[in-house]
Design an enzyme around this catalytic site. Structure first.
Site, PDB file in Angstrom:
ATOM      1  N   PRO A 159       0.830  -1.212   0.000  1.00  0.00           N
ATOM      2  CA  PRO A 159       0.000   0.000   0.000  1.00  0.00           C
ATOM      3  C   PRO A 159       0.861   1.259   0.000  1.00  0.00           C
ATOM      4  CG  PRO A 159      -0.618  -1.507   1.778  1.00  0.00           C
ATOM      5  CD  PRO A 159       0.675  -1.996   1.208  1.00  0.00           C
ATOM      6  N   GLU A 160       0.584   2.176  -0.901  1.00  0.00           N
ATOM      7  CA  GLU A 160       1.318   3.436  -0.965  1.00  0.00           C
ATOM      8  C   GLU A 160       0.376   4.575  -0.572  1.00  0.00           C
ATOM      9  OE1 GLU A 160       4.343   3.951  -3.665  1.00  0.00           O
ATOM     10  OE2 GLU A 160       4.230   1.959  -4.539  1.00  0.00           O
TER      11      GLU A 160
END
Ligand SMILES: [Zn+2]
Length: 291
Positions: free
Chosen positions: A2-3
């Protein structure tokens, strides 16, 4: 992994469902490196706390309470934060991408990877934190306490200004790609977004940072923010195990111009997209469009 956009998607979905609610009970798995605060302490100190809001800096989320305490949450590589009732094929560990109607998708059932559950003193859905690889983190901070991981973060990428990037570039002897990924310069920029922004700005990832001009820094920040906002809008990228709290897969991976397109033709000039390892991370670029 996840960014920033994925974490922001989670924040936007969960905040309205958590704010104003008071915790009744915490359920956890056994103590492990996932818990920077021990499960026992979390259970004792979180009971009775009322949620004031959910804020994000870089890839970190902070659940803020009326008491002034904060619960720091990091999704790590495979963390999934969602409300009970969310449904998703990915959550059911299916590898087949079979399109099922929403009614046909069974509701998630708690498993051994569901390390943290927060129940409230009402009948509405509870919050779950599931993490298969356990690189995610949960930590409770007292009033006024700031975690060193948060303290060392630079400006959030969505709020960054070109001049600050330009100054950071001048003082670093490394490749521009490494500067973009340096969380003490820009918080929340990951590999996908760095590669896409470099392509959009016409800057090769290997270029020495001091040789990036002020004008190019302007283009990089503008491209980065446009791409991040676009990704948030489309529900984030789901190249990894990310699942957004509605159980839908993100759509951004369909819009990649260079990332993980090695050997494919550039969408702008048809030159073959190349891959190089810079600072132990893969970098994807077009040798013709980026200099
Ligand atoms: Zn090209």
């Amino acid at each position: 992994m996840p960014e920033l956009p994925e974490v922001e998607v989670v924040r936007r979905k969960l905040e309205p469902q958590l704010t104003g609610r008071t915790i009744r009970r915490i359920v956890t798995t056994e103590p492990s490196y996932f818990f920077l605060t021990s499960p026992g302490t979390l259970k004792r100190r979180l009971r009775g706390q009322t949620v004031r809001g959910l804020v994000r800096k870089g890839k970190y989320l902070s659940l803020e309470f009326d008491s002034g305490n904060t619960l720091l949450l990091h999704l790590g590589m495979t963390g999934q934060l969602f409300m009970s009732g969310a449904s998703s094929l990915r959550l059911l560990q299916s590898t087949a991408h079979v399109a099922l109607s929403p009614e046909a998708q069974p509701t998630f059932v708690t498993d051994k990877h569901t390390h943290f559950q927060m129940y409230f003193d009402d009948d509405r859905p509870h919050m779950l934190f599931r993490d298969v690889r356990k690189f995610g983190k949960v930590k409770l901070l007292g009033t006024g306490e700031i975690d060193p991981r948060i303290a060392k973060l630079g400006t959030d990428a969505l709020k960054a200004d070109p001049e600050a990037l330009f100054r950071a570039c001048k003082s670093r002897k490394t490749a521009i790609k490494n500067v973009l990924l340096d969380q003490s310069v820009l918080a929340g920029v990951g590999n996908i977004y760095a590669d896409e922004a470099l392509f959009a700005a016409g800057v090769r990832p290997t270029r020495r940072a001091p040789r990036v001009t002020r004008k190019e820094c302007g283009r990089l920040i503008a491209a980065l923010q446009r791409i991040l906002l676009r990704s948030i809008e489309t529900g984030g990228s789901s190249i990894s195990d990310f699942v957004n709290p509605d159980g839908e897969d993100g759509k951004f991976q369909d819009e990649r111009r260079v990332y993980a397109r090695t050997g494919e033709p550039c969408c702008s000039c048809s030159e073959t997209i190349k891959r190089l390892v810079i600072g132990q991370r893969s970098s994807h670029f077009c040798p013709h469009c980026q200099s």
